[in-house]
Design a protein around this motif. Structure first.
Motif, PDB file in Angstrom:
ATOM      1  N   ASP A   1       0.829  -1.209   0.000  1.00 25.14           N
ATOM      2  CA  ASP A   1       0.000   0.000   0.000  1.00 25.14           C
ATOM      3  C   ASP A   1       0.865   1.261   0.000  1.00 25.14           C
ATOM      4  O   ASP A   1       0.583   2.227  -0.727  1.00 25.14           O
ATOM      5  CB  ASP A   1      -0.925   0.008   1.216  1.00 25.14           C
ATOM      6  N   THR A   2       1.917   1.248   0.803  1.00 20.63           N
ATOM      7  CA  THR A   2       2.808   2.412   0.883  1.00 20.63           C
ATOM      8  C   THR A   2       3.503   2.664  -0.446  1.00 20.63           C
ATOM      9  O   THR A   2       3.550   3.797  -0.946  1.00 20.63           O
ATOM     10  CB  THR A   2       3.854   2.204   1.988  1.00 20.63           C
ATOM     11  N   LEU A   3       4.055   1.597  -1.044  1.00 25.29           N
ATOM     12  CA  LEU A   3       4.761   1.749  -2.318  1.00 25.29           C
ATOM     13  C   LEU A   3       3.816   2.215  -3.429  1.00 25.29           C
ATOM     14  O   LEU A   3       4.188   3.048  -4.263  1.00 25.29           O
ATOM     15  CB  LEU A   3       5.431   0.429  -2.712  1.00 25.29           C
ATOM     16  N   ALA A   4       2.590   1.671  -3.448  1.00 23.17           N
ATOM     17  CA  ALA A   4       1.628   2.077  -4.475  1.00 23.17           C
ATOM     18  C   ALA A   4       1.249   3.548  -4.318  1.00 23.17           C
ATOM     19  O   ALA A   4       1.110   4.278  -5.311  1.00 23.17           O
ATOM     20  CB  ALA A   4       0.378   1.200  -4.406  1.00 23.17           C
ATOM     21  N   ASN A   5       1.079   3.997  -3.087  1.00 21.10           N
ATOM     22  CA  ASN A   5       0.744   5.401  -2.841  1.00 21.10           C
ATOM     23  C   ASN A   5       1.885   6.318  -3.273  1.00 21.10           C
ATOM     24  O   ASN A   5       1.661   7.358  -3.908  1.00 21.10           O
ATOM     25  CB  ASN A   5       0.439   5.600  -1.363  1.00 21.10           C
ATOM     26  N   LEU A   6       3.121   5.939  -2.954  1.00 19.90           N
ATOM     27  CA  LEU A   6       4.271   6.766  -3.334  1.00 19.90           C
ATOM     28  C   LEU A   6       4.515   6.741  -4.839  1.00 19.90           C
ATOM     29  O   LEU A   6       4.937   7.738  -5.426  1.00 19.90           O
ATOM     30  CB  LEU A   6       5.524   6.290  -2.590  1.00 19.90           C
ATOM     31  N   ALA A   7       4.240   5.592  -5.463  1.00 18.67           N
ATOM     32  CA  ALA A   7       4.472   5.470  -6.907  1.00 18.67           C
ATOM     33  C   ALA A   7       3.588   6.430  -7.699  1.00 18.67           C
ATOM     34  O   ALA A   7       3.968   6.889  -8.780  1.00 18.67           O
ATOM     35  CB  ALA A   7       4.223   4.034  -7.359  1.00 18.67           C
ATOM     36  N   ARG A   8       2.422   6.747  -7.178  1.00 18.48           N
ATOM     37  CA  ARG A   8       1.508   7.655  -7.876  1.00 18.48           C
ATOM     38  C   ARG A   8       2.029   9.085  -7.914  1.00 18.48           C
ATOM     39  O   ARG A   8       1.562   9.892  -8.714  1.00 18.48           O
ATOM     40  CB  ARG A   8       0.137   7.600  -7.203  1.00 18.48           C
ATOM     41  N   TRP A   9       2.986   9.418  -7.058  1.00 20.83           N
ATOM     42  CA  TRP A   9       3.580  10.749  -7.057  1.00 20.83           C
ATOM     43  C   TRP A   9       4.721  10.871  -8.063  1.00 20.83           C
ATOM     44  O   TRP A   9       5.148  11.986  -8.384  1.00 20.83           O
ATOM     45  CB  TRP A   9       4.114  11.093  -5.663  1.00 20.83           C
ATOM     46  N   GLU A  10       5.228   9.751  -8.518  1.00 17.01           N
ATOM     47  CA  GLU A  10       6.442   9.769  -9.335  1.00 17.01           C
ATOM     48  C   GLU A  10       6.135  10.098 -10.797  1.00 17.01           C
ATOM     49  O   GLU A  10       5.083   9.690 -11.327  1.00 17.01           O
ATOM     50  CB  GLU A  10       7.151   8.418  -9.244  1.00 17.01           C
ATOM     51  N   PRO A  11       7.045  10.793 -11.467  1.00 19.79           N
ATOM     52  CA  PRO A  11       6.863  11.054 -12.907  1.00 19.79           C
ATOM     53  C   PRO A  11       7.132   9.788 -13.708  1.00 19.79           C
ATOM     54  O   PRO A  11       7.610   8.776 -13.172  1.00 19.79           O
ATOM     55  CB  PRO A  11       7.928  12.126 -13.188  1.00 19.79           C
ATOM     56  N   GLY A  12       6.810   9.809 -14.991  1.00 19.54           N
ATOM     57  CA  GLY A  12       7.096   8.663 -15.838  1.00 19.54           C
ATOM     58  C   GLY A  12       8.595   8.397 -15.901  1.00 19.54           C
ATOM     59  O   GLY A  12       9.404   9.316 -16.006  1.00 19.54           O
ATOM     60  N   HIS A  13       8.961   7.124 -15.823  1.00 21.44           N
ATOM     61  CA  HIS A  13      10.378   6.766 -15.852  1.00 21.44           C
ATOM     62  C   HIS A  13      10.517   5.340 -16.372  1.00 21.44           C
ATOM     63  O   HIS A  13       9.716   4.466 -16.052  1.00 21.44           O
ATOM     64  CB  HIS A  13      10.992   6.855 -14.450  1.00 21.44           C
ATOM     65  N   GLY A  14      11.528   5.137 -17.213  1.00 15.42           N
ATOM     66  CA  GLY A  14      11.794   3.796 -17.718  1.00 15.42           C
ATOM     67  C   GLY A  14      10.600   3.194 -18.431  1.00 15.42           C
ATOM     68  O   GLY A  14      10.005   3.784 -19.336  1.00 15.42           O
ATOM     69  N   ARG A  15      10.201   2.009 -17.980  1.00 18.63           N
ATOM     70  CA  ARG A  15       9.076   1.299 -18.598  1.00 18.63           C
ATOM     71  C   ARG A  15       7.720   1.783 -18.089  1.00 18.63           C
ATOM     72  O   ARG A  15       6.678   1.346 -18.580  1.00 18.63           O
ATOM     73  CB  ARG A  15       9.204  -0.197 -18.318  1.00 18.63           C
ATOM     74  N   PHE A  16       7.725   2.673 -17.114  1.00 18.54           N
ATOM     75  CA  PHE A  16       6.491   3.105 -16.471  1.00 18.54           C
ATOM     76  C   PHE A  16       6.114   4.507 -16.945  1.00 18.54           C
ATOM     77  O   PHE A  16       6.857   5.462 -16.727  1.00 18.54           O
ATOM     78  CB  PHE A  16       6.659   3.080 -14.953  1.00 18.54           C
ATOM     79  N   ARG A  17       4.955   4.587 -17.585  1.00 15.01           N
ATOM     80  CA  ARG A  17       4.500   5.870 -18.098  1.00 15.01           C
ATOM     81  C   ARG A  17       3.941   6.729 -16.965  1.00 15.01           C
ATOM     82  O   ARG A  17       3.844   6.298 -15.822  1.00 15.01           O
ATOM     83  CB  ARG A  17       3.426   5.636 -19.170  1.00 15.01           C
ATOM     84  N   LEU A  18       3.545   7.967 -17.312  1.00 14.85           N
ATOM     85  CA  LEU A  18       3.096   8.922 -16.305  1.00 14.85           C
ATOM     86  C   LEU A  18       1.860   8.433 -15.564  1.00 14.85           C
ATOM     87  O   LEU A  18       1.810   8.486 -14.343  1.00 14.85           O
ATOM     88  CB  LEU A  18       2.815  10.283 -16.967  1.00 14.85           C
ATOM     89  N   ARG A  19       0.864   7.956 -16.281  1.00 19.59           N
ATOM     90  CA  ARG A  19      -0.371   7.480 -15.656  1.00 19.59           C
ATOM     91  C   ARG A  19      -0.404   5.957 -15.644  1.00 19.59           C
ATOM     92  O   ARG A  19      -1.345   5.322 -16.138  1.00 19.59           O
ATOM     93  CB  ARG A  19      -1.586   8.059 -16.382  1.00 19.59           C
ATOM     94  N   HIS A  20       0.630   5.382 -15.085  1.00 19.68           N
ATOM     95  CA  HIS A  20       0.726   3.923 -14.999  1.00 19.68           C
ATOM     96  C   HIS A  20      -0.356   3.395 -14.035  1.00 19.68           C
ATOM     97  O   HIS A  20      -0.628   4.033 -13.009  1.00 19.68           O
ATOM     98  CB  HIS A  20       2.111   3.533 -14.488  1.00 19.68           C
ATOM     99  N   PRO A  21      -0.992   2.275 -14.335  1.00 24.39           N
ATOM    100  CA  PRO A  21      -2.082   1.765 -13.480  1.00 24.39           C
ATOM    101  C   PRO A  21      -1.569   1.140 -12.185  1.00 24.39           C
ATOM    102  O   PRO A  21      -1.604  -0.078 -11.996  1.00 24.39           O
ATOM    103  CB  PRO A  21      -2.753   0.715 -14.382  1.00 24.39           C
ATOM    104  N   TRP A  22      -1.112   1.973 -11.261  1.00 22.37           N
ATOM    105  CA  TRP A  22      -0.536   1.458 -10.015  1.00 22.37           C
ATOM    106  C   TRP A  22      -1.576   0.757  -9.147  1.00 22.37           C
ATOM    107  O   TRP A  22      -1.234  -0.156  -8.385  1.00 22.37           O
ATOM    108  CB  TRP A  22       0.091   2.604  -9.236  1.00 22.37           C
ATOM    109  N   LYS A  23      -2.840   1.174  -9.231  1.00 27.73           N
ATOM    110  CA  LYS A  23      -3.867   0.537  -8.395  1.00 27.73           C
ATOM    111  C   LYS A  23      -4.050  -0.940  -8.736  1.00 27.73           C
ATOM    112  O   LYS A  23      -4.450  -1.736  -7.879  1.00 27.73           O
ATOM    113  CB  LYS A  23      -5.206   1.272  -8.565  1.00 27.73           C
ATOM    114  N   LYS A  24      -3.774  -1.307  -9.987  1.00 24.73           N
ATOM    115  CA  LYS A  24      -3.923  -2.709 -10.395  1.00 24.73           C
ATOM    116  C   LYS A  24      -2.928  -3.605  -9.658  1.00 24.73           C
ATOM    117  O   LYS A  24      -3.183  -4.791  -9.454  1.00 24.73           O
ATOM    118  CB  LYS A  24      -3.733  -2.840 -11.905  1.00 24.73           C
TER     119      LYS A  24
END
Length: 466
Positions: free
Chosen positions: A264-287
């Motif tokens: 839960d903590t990592l998913a919440n923090l990941a939503r603050w991060e900009p797009g990087h590497g293989r992960f785009r800006l609006r990556h589906p972190w909730k999934k």
């Protein structure tokens, strides 16, 4: 005489301890150095993070060392140092979360604080403290109450805390000074400088991405489930052959049971991060959290299954020999499916050969098999969640050239059939009370049909359950 002997023994013991002190001190220091070295080797990013914090503190200290900067900001430069200490987190998402929360909360609270001071002065010298007290009480209580809302608690709790602190400081201290606007400007400027330095150092110097850690964690947890199923046959049917190393690998799934808070903590923090590497800006972190919940559900079934494995009450050897083959087949194929799913997440690519396999169903009357069927259901849900997630995350499509183009959508594992076996020849009678069942396991080349008896080349295993 006895007193002299006791005194001599105490004296000898004292000198012995004094003599052993250098050796014990050396051993203690060596042990702690080894522990620190091992701690650093386990995750070298911890050492890098410590150095990054040192770099950020050195940069903000220039507000004191460089005279023109000190003349501009004065002692309020200490707020920049304080900001670095409290804002700099291990991950980029954590730093961005705290930095942006602190920046916007300081800006809004500072503006409201200055406004509150000017508003209170309209009520004269006697009315000013009363108005300020009412405003501090009202906004402080409202901001504190807002922290109880789950959404605000999860993402903006630190910002609400800083809002209360900044508004109270500006509003209250403004009562005793006429330069409240300059004071608010200096504090806001130094806090923004400290927060900006934290964010830049965190992103551009060996960044640690919370999203990437979450991605790896989910894939590794699925791999742990696969490892348990790999060792399940030996652990249950041949426990004498299991080694300590194998037993340790098999028990790795237990860490999944307590991983929810970290996910839960990592998913919440990941939503603050900009797009990087293989992960785009609006990556589906909730999934990821949906997949993690299904993985944990599967791990709980493993925990129940493990209770049967470790139990002293074992089924008769004759019964175990009858169910060993179907259980082994199912656990092996579920394990292979989990490996394929974990690989799909790690590489962020769809593997069509994962989807060829189907579910082998074992009779619900067999306790062990029924638990494994629940595990299979969990794996199917995990597979569906990963399939949905892979579309949103734009996984690369990788097709196996050996597969036929006519292959459609299949289920996860091999199919099997479970049917009662009558003792007599009267098949027209109600067979619900039969004490025997036939478990048929089909190979990959020949899927089961409605007339499974006439299928040639299909492997069948008969298990009589009394």
């Amino acid at each position: 005489m006895e007193m002299d002997l006791n005194a001599q023994e105490k004296k000898a013991g004292f000198f012995q301890r004094l003599k052993d002190f250098p050796r014990k001190l050396k051993d203690g220091v060596t042990k702690r150095v080894k522990n620190v070295k091992k701690f650093g080797k386990d995750d070298p990013r911890r050492i890098i993070h410590s150095m990054k914090v040192g770099v950020a503190l050195t940069l903000v200290s220039l507000l004191y060392y460089v005279r023109p900067l000190y003349i501009s900001f004065g002692v309020t430069g200490m707020w920049a140092i304080l900001t670095v200490v409290v804002v700099f987190e291990f991950t980029v998402g954590g730093t961005l979360s705290k930095g942006l929360n602190r920046g916007f909360a300081t800006l809004i609270a500072g503006a409201l604080g200055v406004g509150a001071v000017h508003l209170a002065r309209f009520f004269g010298h006697q009315g000013e403290p009363i108005v300020l007290a009412i405003l501090v009480f009202s906004l402080g209580a409202a901001a504190t109450f807002s922290r109880f809302f789950p959404r605000i608690k999860q993402r903006y709790d630190y910002g609400a805390l800083i809002f209360i602190l900044t508004f109270s400081l500006v509003a209250i201290s403004g009562y005793r000074t006429d330069e409240v606007l300059i004071m608010a400007y200096q504090r806001l400027s130094t806090i923004l400088i400290g927060g900006t330095i934290c964010i830049l150092v965190s992103i551009f110097i060996c960044p640690v991405w919370a999203g990437e850690d979450l991605h790896k964690m989910i894939a590794n947890n699925i791999s742990k489930l696969a490892k348990y199923l790999e060792g399940f046959e030996v652990e249950y049917f041949q426990p004498e052959k299991i080694s300590k190393e194998t037993n340790s690998c098999v028990r790795e799934y237990k860490s999944i049971l307590t991983s929810k808070s970290t996910e839960d903590t990592l998913a919440n923090l990941a939503r603050w991060e900009p797009g990087h590497g293989r992960f785009r800006l609006r990556h589906p972190w909730k999934k990821y959290l949906k997949i993690a919940g299904l993985v944990r559900q599967c791990a709980f079934h493993f925990e129940i299954l493990n209770g049967y494995v470790l139990s002293n009450d074992k089924a008769p050897q004759e019964f175990d020999s009858k169910i060993q083959e179907p259980i082994t087949t199912m656990s092996r194929e579920v394990g292979e499916a989990l490996k394929a799913i974990a690989k799909s997440i790690k590489t962020m690519s769809k593997d069509s050969a994962q989807t060829e396999k189907d579910l082998l169903k074992i009779i619900p009357g067999v306790t062990m098999a029924s638990i494994l069927i629940e595990v299979v259901n969990c794996v199917e849900k995990i597979s569906e969640a990963v399939e949905e997630f892979s579309g949103l995350a734009h996984f690369k499509e990788t097709l196996d050239p050996k597969l036929s183009a006519e292959i459609g959508q299949h289920q996860l594992l091999h199919r099997g059939s479970v049917k009662p076996v009558l003792d007599g020849d009267n098949e027209k009678e109600d067979n619900s009370s039969s004490s025997h069942v036939l478990i048929t396991v089909h190979d990959e080349e020949q899927p089961p049909t409605a007339t499974a008896k006439n299928v040639l080349g299909a492997e069948k295993t008969r298990v009589d359950v009394v």
